[in-house]
Design an enzyme around this catalytic site. Structure first.
Site, mmCIF file in Angstrom:
data_model
loop_
_atom_site.group_PDB
_atom_site.id
_atom_site.type_symbol
_atom_site.label_atom_id
_atom_site.label_comp_id
_atom_site.label_asym_id
_atom_site.label_seq_id
_atom_site.Cartn_x
_atom_site.Cartn_y
_atom_site.Cartn_z
ATOM 1 N N GLN A 120 0.812 -1.324 0.001
ATOM 2 C CA GLN A 120 -0.039 0.096 -0.019
ATOM 3 C C GLN A 120 0.930 1.244 0.042
ATOM 4 O O GLN A 120 2.008 1.490 0.962
ATOM 5 C CB GLN A 120 -0.884 -0.133 1.386
ATOM 6 C CG GLN A 120 -2.012 1.177 0.949
ATOM 7 C CD GLN A 120 -2.754 1.295 2.444
ATOM 8 O OE1 GLN A 120 -2.506 1.831 3.591
ATOM 9 N NE2 GLN A 120 -4.062 0.614 2.256
ATOM 10 N N CYS A 126 -6.983 6.812 5.393
ATOM 11 C CA CYS A 126 -6.317 6.964 6.604
ATOM 12 C C CYS A 126 -6.915 8.158 7.239
ATOM 13 O O CYS A 126 -6.998 9.285 6.880
ATOM 14 C CB CYS A 126 -4.935 7.126 6.770
ATOM 15 S SG CYS A 126 -4.082 7.490 7.962
ATOM 16 N N GLY A 182 -10.857 -5.810 9.694
ATOM 17 C CA GLY A 182 -9.442 -4.971 10.389
ATOM 18 C C GLY A 182 -9.462 -5.180 11.801
ATOM 19 O O GLY A 182 -9.011 -6.376 12.523
ATOM 20 N N ARG A 183 -9.995 -4.391 12.740
ATOM 21 C CA ARG A 183 -9.964 -4.526 14.174
ATOM 22 C C ARG A 183 -10.845 -5.847 14.547
ATOM 23 O O ARG A 183 -10.211 -6.509 15.421
ATOM 24 C CB ARG A 183 -10.851 -3.394 14.798
ATOM 25 C CG ARG A 183 -9.835 -2.083 14.561
ATOM 26 C CD ARG A 183 -10.699 -0.883 15.279
ATOM 27 N NE ARG A 183 -12.147 -0.821 14.637
ATOM 28 C CZ ARG A 183 -13.205 -0.379 15.124
ATOM 29 N NH1 ARG A 183 -13.167 -0.081 16.252
ATOM 30 N NH2 ARG A 183 -14.354 -0.330 14.529
#
Length: 315
Positions: free
Chosen positions: A68, A98, A223-224
């Site tokens: 990325q 982000c 993700g989390r």
């Protein structure tokens, strides 16, 4: 259905990618971002963030890894994309999601969601720099301050030639607060002919099914949730049971060994506490362990506490 392990800055480094792809049938991982400003970065920067480049750009268990890039200058992003490909990358991902203030104040990450034309220029330049048979993907949020412009931004990237689009179903201002707005991702899915991947607020198999239904996306990025429930991808894909706590402890010890052997022990105390903060969302035992090690600062004393919960294991 594809399951993709999300890029999480400062969390999902190559050691965590190794651990989680051993445990789960992930189809793809994406690295932490490589920050691009005004130069073509040396090979060592790419190797540091993606040591998998030395092994066919795959984790030890064989899961492909995509590099990325984050930045605002289309030409320098294209130059660095070409550099990554020359080093062996199997594809490039562009970070437009982000929410970090330090990134956004330099017009990186989610800040670019206010400029669809620049998204297009970046996407077009990077696509031109990467061989046509290799993927160029992007990750966005639904907007900056509001959940708006997501259709315009998505179309701009698709028209630029990106291969697929991951959508974190919140705005930058929403941060990580629930809910995730999966139905808005369906609007994007209806507009584009390229694959769209839904991301955000997927903590268990039921959430995965609901996210798929509401977003109309078959592919999911975790993700989390992947940190809170370490075998979440396997649960979603095969219906297996969540890891019991004793196996989570074994996993924490494996991670500890990787961190120390990888010469990253200086970061280890913060990293293990960070992971426990996610684990306690699913495991009550993690809260007790976090309380025990919260004030500890040295690697060996933390590892001793972990070993006490798994007395049959040796450090």
């Amino acid at each position: 259905m594809r399951l993709i392990l999300a890029p999480m800055e400062g969390v999902l480094d190559h050691l965590m990618r190794d651990l989680l792809t051993r445990l789960n049938p992930y189809d793809l991982c994406v690295t932490e971002f490589v920050r691009v400003v005004d130069m073509c970065l040396p090979a060592r920067v790419f190797h540091r963030l993606c040591p998998e480049l030395h092994h066919g750009c795959k984790t030890p268990s064989g899961t492909p890894v995509r590099i990325q890039l984050l930045g605002q200058d289309a030409n320098w992003l294209a130059e660095n994309a070409a550099q990554a490909i020359n080093l062996g990358a199997g594809g490039i991902d562009l970070n437009f999601g982000c929410p970090a203030k330090t990134v956004n104040k330099h017009r990186g990450g989610a800040a670019l969601l206010a400029d669809s034309e620049q998204l297009y220029r970046i996407g077009r330049a990077v696509r031109a720099a990467v061989p046509a048979h290799l993927p160029v993907s992007a990750k966005i949020r639904l907007g900056l301050e509001q959940r708006d412009r997501y259709l315009e931004n998505s179309r701009a990237l698709a028209e630029a030639g990106i291969t697929e689009l991951a959508v974190h179903a919140r705005s930058k201002k929403d941060g990580y607060r629930p809910p995730a707005y999966w139905p808005l991702v369906a609007e994007i899915r209806q507009q584009l002919t390229i694959p769209v991947i839904v991301n955000g607020e997927i903590w268990n198999a039921a959430h995965a099914l609901q996210a798929q239904a509401e977003s109309q996306c078959s592919d999911i990025m975790l993700g989390r949730g992947a940190l809170a429930l370490p075998n979440l991808a396997d649960i979603i894909k095969t219906g297996t049971a969540p890891l019991p706590w004793n196996e989570v402890i074994d996993l924490l010890l494996d991670y500890s060994a990787l961190e120390v052997e990888g010469n990253k022990a200086v970061y280890y105390p913060n990293r293990i506490k960070q992971w426990l903060n996610y684990l306690k969302l699913q495991y009550p035992e993690a809260q007790e362990l976090f309380t025990t090690i919260r004030t500890l600062k040295h690697t060996e004393e933390i590892r001793r506490e972990l070993a006490q919960q798994a007395p049959l294991r040796e450090l």
